[in-house]
Write a protein that holds these residues in place. Structure first.
Motif, PDB file in Angstrom:
ATOM      1  N   LEU A  36       0.836  -1.205   0.000  1.00 34.87           N
ATOM      2  CA  LEU A  36       0.000   0.000   0.000  1.00 34.87           C
ATOM      3  C   LEU A  36       0.869   1.253   0.000  1.00 34.87           C
ATOM      4  O   LEU A  36       0.551   2.232  -0.695  1.00 34.87           O
ATOM      5  CB  LEU A  36      -0.935   0.003   1.208  1.00 34.87           C
ATOM      6  CG  LEU A  36      -1.993  -1.097   1.253  1.00 34.87           C
ATOM      7  CD1 LEU A  36      -2.739  -1.080   2.584  1.00 34.87           C
ATOM      8  CD2 LEU A  36      -2.957  -0.959   0.088  1.00 34.87           C
ATOM      9  N   GLU A  37       1.953   1.216   0.763  1.00 36.81           N
ATOM     10  CA  GLU A  37       2.869   2.357   0.779  1.00 36.81           C
ATOM     11  C   GLU A  37       3.491   2.578  -0.598  1.00 36.81           C
ATOM     12  O   GLU A  37       3.613   3.712  -1.054  1.00 36.81           O
ATOM     13  CB  GLU A  37       3.977   2.153   1.814  1.00 36.81           C
ATOM     14  CG  GLU A  37       3.570   2.436   3.229  1.00 36.81           C
ATOM     15  CD  GLU A  37       4.753   2.440   4.175  1.00 36.81           C
ATOM     16  OE1 GLU A  37       4.818   3.349   5.013  1.00 36.81           O
ATOM     17  OE2 GLU A  37       5.615   1.536   4.083  1.00 36.81           O
ATOM     18  N   LYS A  38       3.882   1.493  -1.248  1.00 38.56           N
ATOM     19  CA  LYS A  38       4.492   1.595  -2.580  1.00 38.56           C
ATOM     20  C   LYS A  38       3.517   2.151  -3.617  1.00 38.56           C
ATOM     21  O   LYS A  38       3.932   2.771  -4.587  1.00 38.56           O
ATOM     22  CB  LYS A  38       5.000   0.229  -3.045  1.00 38.56           C
ATOM     23  CG  LYS A  38       6.254  -0.224  -2.353  1.00 38.56           C
ATOM     24  CD  LYS A  38       6.672  -1.589  -2.843  1.00 38.56           C
ATOM     25  CE  LYS A  38       7.817  -2.125  -2.022  1.00 38.56           C
ATOM     26  NZ  LYS A  38       8.127  -3.521  -2.337  1.00 38.56           N
ATOM     27  N   MET A  39       2.236   1.920  -3.397  1.00 41.87           N
ATOM     28  CA  MET A  39       1.222   2.410  -4.329  1.00 41.87           C
ATOM     29  C   MET A  39       0.962   3.909  -4.141  1.00 41.87           C
ATOM     30  O   MET A  39       0.130   4.477  -4.838  1.00 41.87           O
ATOM     31  CB  MET A  39      -0.081   1.629  -4.137  1.00 41.87           C
ATOM     32  CG  MET A  39       0.030   0.173  -4.538  1.00 41.87           C
ATOM     33  SD  MET A  39      -1.410  -0.817  -4.056  1.00 41.87           S
ATOM     34  CE  MET A  39      -2.707  -0.049  -4.997  1.00 41.87           C
ATOM     35  N   ASN A  40       1.688   4.503  -3.190  1.00 44.88           N
ATOM     36  CA  ASN A  40       1.546   5.933  -2.899  1.00 44.88           C
ATOM     37  C   ASN A  40       0.112   6.327  -2.570  1.00 44.88           C
ATOM     38  O   ASN A  40      -0.338   7.413  -2.932  1.00 44.88           O
ATOM     39  CB  ASN A  40       2.086   6.790  -4.048  1.00 44.88           C
ATOM     40  CG  ASN A  40       3.583   6.690  -4.165  1.00 44.88           C
ATOM     41  OD1 ASN A  40       4.295   6.608  -3.168  1.00 44.88           O
ATOM     42  ND2 ASN A  40       4.083   6.677  -5.390  1.00 44.88           N
ATOM     43  N   LEU A  41      -0.588   5.430  -1.907  1.00 43.14           N
ATOM     44  CA  LEU A  41      -1.927   5.762  -1.436  1.00 43.14           C
ATOM     45  C   LEU A  41      -1.799   6.758  -0.291  1.00 43.14           C
ATOM     46  O   LEU A  41      -0.794   6.782   0.419  1.00 43.14           O
ATOM     47  CB  LEU A  41      -2.655   4.508  -0.956  1.00 43.14           C
ATOM     48  CG  LEU A  41      -2.965   3.464  -2.004  1.00 43.14           C
ATOM     49  CD1 LEU A  41      -3.609   2.257  -1.351  1.00 43.14           C
ATOM     50  CD2 LEU A  41      -3.884   4.031  -3.077  1.00 43.14           C
ATOM     51  N   ASP A  42      -2.800   7.538  -0.107  1.00 40.24           N
ATOM     52  CA  ASP A  42      -2.800   8.527   0.963  1.00 40.24           C
ATOM     53  C   ASP A  42      -3.246   7.845   2.255  1.00 40.24           C
ATOM     54  O   ASP A  42      -4.390   8.011   2.702  1.00 40.24           O
ATOM     55  CB  ASP A  42      -3.727   9.684   0.585  1.00 40.24           C
ATOM     56  CG  ASP A  42      -3.573  10.874   1.493  1.00 40.24           C
ATOM     57  OD1 ASP A  42      -2.525  10.981   2.168  1.00 40.24           O
ATOM     58  OD2 ASP A  42      -4.501  11.701   1.534  1.00 40.24           O
ATOM     59  N   LEU A  43      -2.354   7.050   2.828  1.00 40.52           N
ATOM     60  CA  LEU A  43      -2.687   6.296   4.035  1.00 40.52           C
ATOM     61  C   LEU A  43      -2.950   7.261   5.184  1.00 40.52           C
ATOM     62  O   LEU A  43      -2.205   8.213   5.385  1.00 40.52           O
ATOM     63  CB  LEU A  43      -1.554   5.341   4.390  1.00 40.52           C
ATOM     64  CG  LEU A  43      -1.202   4.302   3.322  1.00 40.52           C
ATOM     65  CD1 LEU A  43      -0.033   3.441   3.782  1.00 40.52           C
ATOM     66  CD2 LEU A  43      -2.391   3.442   2.984  1.00 40.52           C
ATOM     67  N   ASP A  44      -3.989   6.986   5.944  1.00 41.37           N
ATOM     68  CA  ASP A  44      -4.359   7.874   7.042  1.00 41.37           C
ATOM     69  C   ASP A  44      -3.841   7.346   8.377  1.00 41.37           C
ATOM     70  O   ASP A  44      -3.285   6.246   8.466  1.00 41.37           O
ATOM     71  CB  ASP A  44      -5.871   8.100   7.077  1.00 41.37           C
ATOM     72  CG  ASP A  44      -6.668   6.818   7.267  1.00 41.37           C
ATOM     73  OD1 ASP A  44      -6.060   5.743   7.529  1.00 41.37           O
ATOM     74  OD2 ASP A  44      -7.897   6.872   7.150  1.00 41.37           O
TER      75      ASP A  44
END
Length: 126
Positions: A36-44
Motif C-alpha cells: 500500500l505504501e508503494k502504491m503511494n496511497l494517501d494512508l491515514d
C-alpha cells in the motif's frame, strides 16, 4: 475484488490489515502494508494505528518505534490512539522510562493524554 477490476478503498484495506493481525498473519499484514505504501496511497492515521498496534502486539516494537517516529514526516498528526498504542507496547517490553517520556511529550505535541492513556501506563507499571 482485484480480479473483477475493482480496487479496494483505504477503509477496506484497513479492515483487511486489522483482520490479518487478529488472525496472527503478521508478515502478510506487514507485506500488504508495504504494498500500500508503494502504491503511494494517501494512508491515514487510522491505517498507521492498525499497523502500530499489530507490530507492538507481535513483538516488533523496534519496527513500530521507527514507523511512529516517521509519522510527522508523512504529514500525519500523531493522535491519542497512536500514543496509547506505543505506550502500551513500550510497557509490555518493560521500557517504562520510554513510555513515561512519551506520556510527558503528548501534551507538548498537541495530543493531551486521556484517562485511558493513564490507565495503560499504570497497568504497565504493575
Amino acid at each position: 475484488m482485484h480480479k473483477h477490476g475493482q480496487l479496494p478503498d483505504l477503509q477496506t484495506c484497513a479492515i483487511i490489515l486489522e483482520g490479518l493481525f487478529k488472525c496472527h498473519f503478521h508478515s502478510e499484514a506487514v507485506s500488504l502494508f508495504r504494498e500500500l505504501e508503494k502504491m503511494n496511497l494517501d494512508l491515514d492515521i487510522v491505517t498507521y494505528n492498525i499497523i502500530l498496534d499489530g507490530m507492538c502486539s507481535f513483538g516488533k516494537l523496534n519496527d513500530a518505534r521507527e514507523l511512529f517516529s516517521c509519522l510527522p514526516s508523512k504529514g500525519l498528526k500523531i493522535d491519542v490512539v497512536s500514543s496509547n498504542t506505543m505506550i502500551k507496547g513500550l510497557c509490555k517490553e518493560g521500557l517504562l522510562d520510554d513510555a513515561e517520556d512519551l506520556l510527558m511529550k503528548m501534551e507538548e505535541n498537541g495530543c493531551p493524554p486521556y484517562q485511558r492513556t493513564y490507565n495503560i501506563f499504570i497497568h504497565g507499571l504493575l
